[in-house]
Design a protein around this motif. Structure first.
Motif, PDB file in Angstrom:
ATOM      1  N   MET A   1       0.250 110.139  86.340  1.00 19.56           N
ATOM      2  CA  MET A   1      -1.109 109.738  86.403  1.00 19.56           C
ATOM      3  C   MET A   1      -1.027 108.177  86.368  1.00 19.56           C
ATOM      4  N   ALA A   2      -1.903 107.504  87.244  1.00 16.40           N
ATOM      5  CA  ALA A   2      -2.102 106.131  86.946  1.00 16.40           C
ATOM      6  C   ALA A   2      -2.675 105.472  85.842  1.00 16.40           C
ATOM      7  N   LYS A   3      -2.303 104.377  85.187  1.00 20.28           N
ATOM      8  CA  LYS A   3      -3.042 104.089  84.215  1.00 20.28           C
ATOM      9  C   LYS A   3      -4.494 103.600  84.220  1.00 20.28           C
ATOM     10  N   ARG A   4      -5.285 104.372  83.323  1.00 20.94           N
ATOM     11  CA  ARG A   4      -6.699 103.939  83.489  1.00 20.94           C
ATOM     12  C   ARG A   4      -7.082 102.345  83.245  1.00 20.94           C
ATOM     13  N   LYS A   5      -7.954 101.868  84.129  1.00 23.44           N
ATOM     14  CA  LYS A   5      -8.753 100.467  83.669  1.00 23.44           C
ATOM     15  C   LYS A   5      -9.172 100.501  82.517  1.00 23.44           C
ATOM     16  N   ARG A   6      -9.005  99.356  81.656  1.00 28.32           N
ATOM     17  CA  ARG A   6      -9.953  99.160  80.579  1.00 28.32           C
ATOM     18  C   ARG A   6     -10.908  98.178  80.713  1.00 28.32           C
ATOM     19  N   ILE A   7     -12.270  98.542  80.686  1.00 29.98           N
ATOM     20  CA  ILE A   7     -13.374  97.835  80.785  1.00 29.98           C
ATOM     21  C   ILE A   7     -14.039  97.432  79.477  1.00 29.98           C
ATOM     22  N   GLY A   8     -13.864  96.217  79.134  1.00 26.62           N
ATOM     23  CA  GLY A   8     -14.707  95.849  77.784  1.00 26.62           C
ATOM     24  C   GLY A   8     -16.371  95.898  78.151  1.00 26.62           C
ATOM     25  N   LEU A   9     -17.102  96.447  77.333  1.00 25.83           N
ATOM     26  CA  LEU A   9     -18.611  96.520  77.357  1.00 25.83           C
ATOM     27  C   LEU A   9     -19.119  96.017  76.379  1.00 25.83           C
ATOM     28  N   ILE A  10     -19.828  94.800  76.234  1.00 23.92           N
ATOM     29  CA  ILE A  10     -20.402  94.274  75.106  1.00 23.92           C
ATOM     30  C   ILE A  10     -21.657  94.912  74.940  1.00 23.92           C
ATOM     31  N   PHE A  11     -22.007  95.572  73.961  1.00 23.65           N
ATOM     32  CA  PHE A  11     -23.003  96.548  73.802  1.00 23.65           C
ATOM     33  C   PHE A  11     -23.680  95.649  72.322  1.00 23.65           C
ATOM     34  N   GLN A  12     -24.821  94.867  72.843  1.00 19.35           N
ATOM     35  CA  GLN A  12     -25.926  94.300  71.909  1.00 19.35           C
ATOM     36  C   GLN A  12     -26.922  95.352  71.615  1.00 19.35           C
ATOM     37  N   TYR A  13     -27.035  95.716  70.272  1.00 18.37           N
ATOM     38  CA  TYR A  13     -28.110  96.529  69.895  1.00 18.37           C
ATOM     39  C   TYR A  13     -29.410  95.771  69.804  1.00 18.37           C
ATOM     40  N   ASP A  14     -30.338  95.842  70.241  1.00 14.33           N
ATOM     41  CA  ASP A  14     -31.581  95.058  69.983  1.00 14.33           C
ATOM     42  C   ASP A  14     -32.861  95.917  70.274  1.00 14.33           C
ATOM     43  N   GLU A  15     -33.528  96.249  69.103  1.00 15.05           N
ATOM     44  CA  GLU A  15     -34.700  97.184  69.160  1.00 15.05           C
ATOM     45  C   GLU A  15     -35.753  96.372  69.801  1.00 15.05           C
ATOM     46  N   ASN A  16     -35.807  94.975  70.033  1.00 19.61           N
ATOM     47  CA  ASN A  16     -36.801  94.272  70.907  1.00 19.61           C
ATOM     48  C   ASN A  16     -36.540  94.199  72.062  1.00 19.61           C
ATOM     49  N   TRP A  17     -35.534  94.583  72.724  1.00 22.33           N
ATOM     50  CA  TRP A  17     -35.465  94.715  74.186  1.00 22.33           C
ATOM     51  C   TRP A  17     -34.521  96.040  74.507  1.00 22.33           C
ATOM     52  N   GLY A  20     -32.495  96.306  77.909  1.00 23.03           N
ATOM     53  CA  GLY A  20     -31.055  96.021  77.890  1.00 23.03           C
ATOM     54  C   GLY A  20     -30.193  97.294  77.159  1.00 23.03           C
ATOM     55  N   MET A  21     -30.684  97.815  76.426  1.00 24.27           N
ATOM     56  CA  MET A  21     -29.828  99.059  75.866  1.00 24.27           C
ATOM     57  C   MET A  21     -29.922 100.169  76.910  1.00 24.27           C
ATOM     58  N   TYR A  22     -30.983 100.445  77.639  1.00 23.73           N
ATOM     59  CA  TYR A  22     -31.105 101.301  78.574  1.00 23.73           C
ATOM     60  C   TYR A  22     -30.083 101.234  79.528  1.00 23.73           C
ATOM     61  N   TYR A  23     -30.002  99.757  79.974  1.00 23.40           N
ATOM     62  CA  TYR A  23     -29.282  99.385  81.023  1.00 23.40           C
ATOM     63  C   TYR A  23     -27.688 100.047  80.765  1.00 23.40           C
ATOM     64  N   LEU A  24     -27.196  99.506  79.686  1.00 21.23           N
ATOM     65  CA  LEU A  24     -25.919  99.797  79.243  1.00 21.23           C
ATOM     66  C   LEU A  24     -25.857 101.432  79.014  1.00 21.23           C
ATOM     67  N   LEU A  25     -26.584 102.227  78.457  1.00 25.17           N
ATOM     68  CA  LEU A  25     -26.552 103.347  78.301  1.00 25.17           C
ATOM     69  C   LEU A  25     -26.482 104.357  79.749  1.00 25.17           C
ATOM     70  N   ASN A  26     -27.199 103.991  80.672  1.00 22.94           N
ATOM     71  CA  ASN A  26     -26.991 104.427  82.028  1.00 22.94           C
ATOM     72  C   ASN A  26     -25.855 104.036  82.718  1.00 22.94           C
ATOM     73  N   LEU A  27     -25.473 102.767  82.545  1.00 25.35           N
ATOM     74  CA  LEU A  27     -23.937 102.383  83.141  1.00 25.35           C
ATOM     75  C   LEU A  27     -22.920 103.347  82.627  1.00 25.35           C
ATOM     76  N   ILE A  28     -22.934 103.586  81.355  1.00 25.78           N
ATOM     77  CA  ILE A  28     -21.909 104.325  80.740  1.00 25.78           C
ATOM     78  C   ILE A  28     -22.039 105.833  81.223  1.00 25.78           C
ATOM     79  N   ASN A  29     -23.342 106.349  81.237  1.00 25.03           N
ATOM     80  CA  ASN A  29     -23.540 107.588  81.645  1.00 25.03           C
ATOM     81  C   ASN A  29     -23.040 107.823  83.425  1.00 25.03           C
ATOM     82  N   SER A  30     -23.352 106.886  83.885  1.00 24.03           N
ATOM     83  CA  SER A  30     -23.190 106.781  85.476  1.00 24.03           C
ATOM     84  C   SER A  30     -21.554 107.190  85.774  1.00 24.03           C
ATOM     85  N   LEU A  31     -20.696 106.540  84.700  1.00 25.51           N
ATOM     86  CA  LEU A  31     -19.342 106.870  85.092  1.00 25.51           C
ATOM     87  C   LEU A  31     -18.999 108.342  85.041  1.00 25.51           C
ATOM     88  N   ASN A  32     -19.723 109.035  84.562  1.00 22.37           N
ATOM     89  CA  ASN A  32     -19.207 110.490  84.617  1.00 22.37           C
ATOM     90  C   ASN A  32     -19.315 110.956  85.845  1.00 22.37           C
TER      91      ASN A  32
END
Length: 256
Positions: A1-17, A20-32
């Motif tokens: 099996m080919a080596k998996r790509k490694r993607i760094g995801l900057i996760f800034q936890y910010d309760e005032n925005w 931004g968190m929903y954007y990242l969470l949905n991005l991660i979920n979509s990879l499934n």
């Protein structure tokens, strides 16, 4: 099996925005939805432990590292050697081979964290509120945003935007640019509703007729207008009458 790509995801936890968190969470979920062999390893770079709590279990190939890289024995020796030579301010950096690239990068993140300096960066601008709705921002905030966005435009790098309208705004407001624009539309990944008893739920709220609910907010800086909303709804109900299953087979409502 080919080596998996490694993607760094900057996760800034910010309760005032939350957006931004929903954007990242949905991005991660979509990879499934990718084929198993295409799924990359996602390296979550975090500042606050809460980021780990929010993302653990969302995706099978997650790794977690702090924004600020830990001090290895090598780093300690190098830092001490540099200090003896009169050079101060050294801090550990992630290797350029640590990930294939890191996303979403912004001007302030890049300049605030020396640990990310060697990594290939893919930038992101969420929208252009300060251009479209300047009355919501102070003069200094507008100047800072303009300067930050222009600094991204000056880079030989990639910039992700969420719509064609955002891309047009970028080209309009920052016409002198070298950055390569990539458009990745935002999409929400909804949880499964298979365990919900729809009959009891409809009875609970006395819902006896078909209905449509859209909890969106329509904003000028996202080019969302009342006419567009009306056209959207007409298209939706026409499709229900014509072919209801088509709504499930394809994304017929992708708005540019």
């Amino acid at each position: 099996m080919a080596k998996r790509k490694r993607i760094g995801l900057i996760f800034q936890y910010d309760e005032n925005w939350a957006g931004g968190m929903y954007y990242l969470l949905n991005l991660i979920n979509s990879l499934n939805y990718l084929d198993e062999k295409e799924k990359p390893t996602i390296v979550i770079l975090y500042r606050i432990e809460k980021a780990k709590d929010l993302t653990i279990g969302l995706y099978p190939y997650l790794e977690f590292y702090p924004f600020l890289k830990g001090w290895t024995i090598f780093d300690r020796i190098l830092g001490k050697t540099l200090r003896l030579c009169g050079i101060t301010g050294y801090s550990p950096q992630y290797s350029s081979k640590f990930v294939d690239f890191v996303f979403p990068c912004t001007h302030d993140i890049v300049h605030s964290y020396n640990s990310l300096k060697k990594l290939r960066k893919v930038y992101w601008i969420q929208d252009f509120q300060h251009n479209r709705l300047p009355h919501f921002f102070g003069e200094e905030e507008i100047k800072w945003r303009d300067s930050s966005y222009q600094s991204i435009a000056d880079l030989n790098a990639s910039l992700v935007l969420s719509s064609k309208d955002a891309a047009n705004d970028f080209k309009n407001f920052y016409p002198i640019s070298k950055v390569k624009i990539e458009i990745i539309p935002f999409a929400s990944v909804l949880p499964s509703f298979s365990e919900i008893n729809l009959s009891s739920l409809l009875a609970k709220y006395s819902l006896t007729q078909p209905y449509f609910i859209s909890p969106n907010q329509f904003w000028k800086h996202k080019h969302q207008h009342r006419k567009q909303a009306r056209d959207y709804l007409h298209k939706f109900f026409d499709l229900i009458d014509e072919d209801p299953e088509k709504l499930l087979r394809q994304n017929v409502f992708q708005i540019s």
